[in-house]
Design a protein around this motif. Sequence first.
Motif, PDB file in Angstrom:
ATOM      1  N   CYS A 151     -14.646   3.169   1.031  1.00 48.84           N
ATOM      2  CA  CYS A 151     -14.121   3.413  -0.312  1.00 48.84           C
ATOM      3  C   CYS A 151     -14.070   4.916  -0.555  1.00 48.84           C
ATOM      4  O   CYS A 151     -15.014   5.649  -0.251  1.00 48.84           O
ATOM      5  CB  CYS A 151     -15.013   2.726  -1.347  1.00 48.84           C
ATOM      6  SG  CYS A 151     -14.607   3.093  -3.056  1.00 48.84           S
ATOM      7  N   SER A 199     -10.325  -6.961 -11.723  1.00 51.41           N
ATOM      8  CA  SER A 199      -9.308  -5.960 -12.036  1.00 51.41           C
ATOM      9  C   SER A 199      -9.649  -5.203 -13.316  1.00 51.41           C
ATOM     10  O   SER A 199      -9.553  -3.969 -13.377  1.00 51.41           O
ATOM     11  CB  SER A 199      -7.941  -6.633 -12.166  1.00 51.41           C
ATOM     12  OG  SER A 199      -6.959  -5.731 -12.591  1.00 51.41           O
ATOM     13  N   GLY A 226       0.814  -1.211   0.000  1.00 53.92           N
ATOM     14  CA  GLY A 226       0.000   0.000   0.000  1.00 53.92           C
ATOM     15  C   GLY A 226       0.846   1.259   0.000  1.00 53.92           C
ATOM     16  O   GLY A 226       0.486   2.259  -0.632  1.00 53.92           O
ATOM     17  N   PHE A 252      -7.593  -5.389   1.553  1.00 54.18           N
ATOM     18  CA  PHE A 252      -7.553  -3.943   1.769  1.00 54.18           C
ATOM     19  C   PHE A 252      -6.096  -3.509   1.890  1.00 54.18           C
ATOM     20  O   PHE A 252      -5.242  -4.275   2.338  1.00 54.18           O
ATOM     21  CB  PHE A 252      -8.318  -3.561   3.043  1.00 54.18           C
ATOM     22  CG  PHE A 252      -9.766  -3.935   3.018  1.00 54.18           C
ATOM     23  CD1 PHE A 252     -10.711  -3.085   2.457  1.00 54.18           C
ATOM     24  CD2 PHE A 252     -10.200  -5.148   3.533  1.00 54.18           C
ATOM     25  CE1 PHE A 252     -12.047  -3.446   2.411  1.00 54.18           C
ATOM     26  CE2 PHE A 252     -11.532  -5.520   3.499  1.00 54.18           C
ATOM     27  CZ  PHE A 252     -12.459  -4.660   2.937  1.00 54.18           C
ATOM     28  N   TRP A 253      -5.853  -2.281   1.477  1.00 51.10           N
ATOM     29  CA  TRP A 253      -4.510  -1.710   1.553  1.00 51.10           C
ATOM     30  C   TRP A 253      -4.596  -0.281   2.094  1.00 51.10           C
ATOM     31  O   TRP A 253      -5.407   0.515   1.602  1.00 51.10           O
ATOM     32  CB  TRP A 253      -3.854  -1.668   0.176  1.00 51.10           C
ATOM     33  CG  TRP A 253      -3.645  -2.995  -0.455  1.00 51.10           C
ATOM     34  CD1 TRP A 253      -2.567  -3.814  -0.332  1.00 51.10           C
ATOM     35  CD2 TRP A 253      -4.544  -3.670  -1.351  1.00 51.10           C
ATOM     36  NE1 TRP A 253      -2.733  -4.960  -1.072  1.00 51.10           N
ATOM     37  CE2 TRP A 253      -3.942  -4.898  -1.705  1.00 51.10           C
ATOM     38  CE3 TRP A 253      -5.804  -3.365  -1.865  1.00 51.10           C
ATOM     39  CZ2 TRP A 253      -4.548  -5.811  -2.563  1.00 51.10           C
ATOM     40  CZ3 TRP A 253      -6.412  -4.270  -2.711  1.00 51.10           C
ATOM     41  CH2 TRP A 253      -5.790  -5.473  -3.055  1.00 51.10           C
ATOM     42  N   GLU A 297      -5.929   0.154  -7.169  1.00 58.05           N
ATOM     43  CA  GLU A 297      -6.658  -0.982  -6.598  1.00 58.05           C
ATOM     44  C   GLU A 297      -6.795  -2.115  -7.612  1.00 58.05           C
ATOM     45  O   GLU A 297      -6.639  -3.298  -7.267  1.00 58.05           O
ATOM     46  CB  GLU A 297      -8.028  -0.511  -6.139  1.00 58.05           C
ATOM     47  CG  GLU A 297      -8.917  -1.585  -5.556  1.00 58.05           C
ATOM     48  CD  GLU A 297     -10.291  -1.043  -5.216  1.00 58.05           C
ATOM     49  OE1 GLU A 297     -11.282  -1.754  -5.471  1.00 58.05           O
ATOM     50  OE2 GLU A 297     -10.379   0.101  -4.703  1.00 58.05           O
ATOM     51  N   ILE A 316      -7.949   1.448   0.422  1.00 56.48           N
ATOM     52  CA  ILE A 316      -8.582   0.931  -0.784  1.00 56.48           C
ATOM     53  C   ILE A 316      -8.710  -0.583  -0.633  1.00 56.48           C
ATOM     54  O   ILE A 316      -8.006  -1.210   0.173  1.00 56.48           O
ATOM     55  CB  ILE A 316      -7.789   1.278  -2.061  1.00 56.48           C
ATOM     56  CG1 ILE A 316      -6.397   0.618  -2.031  1.00 56.48           C
ATOM     57  CG2 ILE A 316      -7.660   2.771  -2.227  1.00 56.48           C
ATOM     58  CD1 ILE A 316      -5.625   0.761  -3.332  1.00 56.48           C
ATOM     59  N   GLY A 317      -9.599  -1.172  -1.382  1.00 50.35           N
ATOM     60  CA  GLY A 317      -9.775  -2.618  -1.289  1.00 50.35           C
ATOM     61  C   GLY A 317     -10.908  -3.079  -2.183  1.00 50.35           C
ATOM     62  O   GLY A 317     -11.653  -2.280  -2.742  1.00 50.35           O
ATOM     63  N   PHE A 318     -11.018  -4.385  -2.311  1.00 53.36           N
ATOM     64  CA  PHE A 318     -12.095  -4.972  -3.112  1.00 53.36           C
ATOM     65  C   PHE A 318     -12.616  -6.191  -2.384  1.00 53.36           C
ATOM     66  O   PHE A 318     -11.940  -6.785  -1.537  1.00 53.36           O
ATOM     67  CB  PHE A 318     -11.607  -5.332  -4.508  1.00 53.36           C
ATOM     68  CG  PHE A 318     -10.759  -6.576  -4.571  1.00 53.36           C
ATOM     69  CD1 PHE A 318     -11.262  -7.755  -5.099  1.00 53.36           C
ATOM     70  CD2 PHE A 318      -9.450  -6.572  -4.100  1.00 53.36           C
ATOM     71  CE1 PHE A 318     -10.485  -8.898  -5.165  1.00 53.36           C
ATOM     72  CE2 PHE A 318      -8.670  -7.706  -4.161  1.00 53.36           C
ATOM     73  CZ  PHE A 318      -9.193  -8.877  -4.686  1.00 53.36           C
ATOM     74  N   HIS A 353      -8.506   3.903  -7.730  1.00 54.74           N
ATOM     75  CA  HIS A 353      -9.126   2.671  -8.230  1.00 54.74           C
ATOM     76  C   HIS A 353      -8.264   2.000  -9.299  1.00 54.74           C
ATOM     77  O   HIS A 353      -8.312   0.772  -9.445  1.00 54.74           O
ATOM     78  CB  HIS A 353     -10.529   2.963  -8.761  1.00 54.74           C
ATOM     79  CG  HIS A 353     -11.563   3.001  -7.681  1.00 54.74           C
ATOM     80  ND1 HIS A 353     -11.763   4.101  -6.888  1.00 54.74           N
ATOM     81  CD2 HIS A 353     -12.419   2.050  -7.217  1.00 54.74           C
ATOM     82  CE1 HIS A 353     -12.714   3.846  -6.014  1.00 54.74           C
ATOM     83  NE2 HIS A 353     -13.126   2.609  -6.187  1.00 54.74           N
ATOM     84  N   ALA A 405      -5.303  -5.787  -7.077  1.00 53.34           N
ATOM     85  CA  ALA A 405      -6.212  -6.926  -7.102  1.00 53.34           C
ATOM     86  C   ALA A 405      -5.744  -7.977  -8.109  1.00 53.34           C
ATOM     87  O   ALA A 405      -5.828  -9.182  -7.852  1.00 53.34           O
ATOM     88  CB  ALA A 405      -7.627  -6.463  -7.443  1.00 53.34           C
TER      89      ALA A 405
END
Length: 442
Positions: free
Chosen positions: A106, A248, A64, A192-193, A159, A229-231, A156, A163
Amino acid sequence: MSVLPELLASWGTAALHLLIQPYYYIAVIFLALYYRRQVVLERKLIHVKLHRWGQETWRAVWTGALAGLAVSAAAVALGITVTYPAVACIWAVSLVLMLFRVRYLCFAYSIGILGLVQFVLSFFPGSLQDGAAGTVAGAVRGMDIPALLILAALLHAAEALLARWQGPRLATPLFLAGKRGKVVGGYQLEAFWPLPLFVLIPAGTGIGELPWHPLLGGGLGLVSLPVIIGFSEMTQGMLPGRKSARTSGRLLVYSAVLLGLSLLADLWSPLTVVAALAAVLLHEGLSWYSALEERSLSPVFVHPPAGRKVLAVLQGSPAQELGILPGEILLKVNGVLLTGRAQLHEALRMNPAFCKLEVQNREGESKYLQRPIYDGDHHQLGIILVPDPDESITAAAKPSSIFSIIGMQAGVQQRGARPDRLGRAKKSQPAEPKQESAGADA
């Protein structure tokens, strides 16, 4: 260049401010709690630990940090500006959203909502001028929403790359309730980062002008803005690598669309509300489309009539050394055709010194593997098999909440449980103990 020492001094001041403010540490603590809960879930479902929460937290911190520096360099080059009150507003909205669902933590949601609030406040220019409410309203009115949405688009993009790079190795195998009431295997891809960002202070408060002409303006002073950030994805119908690649790609498209709308909003301010709405609605659209896609796919991780399908392989295990992959099928072990879980263990114990396997790969072709069994191996390959259709415990279908993460709730549910009068899960019958736990299938 005379301005260079001032620019370096601003970087140093911003870095010091990052270390003394609580936001970044809150992000790191959240990550540690999240990955600790992930370990609890793995132990509860498959009885082994696939990830180490300390190692995963450290990985998220250093990757991150690298992503944050890259996004910061792009933000400074573009001249994106933010103020200290804006930082506080962004974090306040983020923390409130996180109380509803963790995936709402987010940057795009926070900035999009603040952009909509700014749009509403523009119809009441004389309201909320005094007191704490006036201070907050003034901070929101002064935010450069198009520039911040451009920053959200850059985040994003970062991110999406993270990802794609780390998504498959972060995937957690799960036992999930299928569409027909049977238990199937699946994966949760969630990461998450924490990103330490450094962005410019508006020109009026800076100590000088930049030595280049930025696209969006901006002064020379810098302010630190830590963000997360994260997914979050869950799949029954795809392998983790394919799912992370699709996620991604869609995130990259989302970031490109948001970037274009935000640049247009910077040129023509009436488009700001359109960009703010798009930041929220398009992001929600990604989640909706992913769920719709999953419902249209048949489960991948179910046992065939002959053979046992592999859900996951433990790191450093004999199975990994042999090259066995998730999604492949164990057909025979020491000449025994597998049709049940118990047969696998019995077949492994048939030959105390050697193990011969016939494995069907993902393309349907057979491959033949063999390996000596050494003292201390305990006749285990390090394979997690797809669950049986009548498995008693599955992962909870509801999304993670901040309360479940803080409370270390594993997020599992007992099949066949009925809610009691207080709405709690109530077992109808105690589960019969199995001969072998799911995590020791091989």
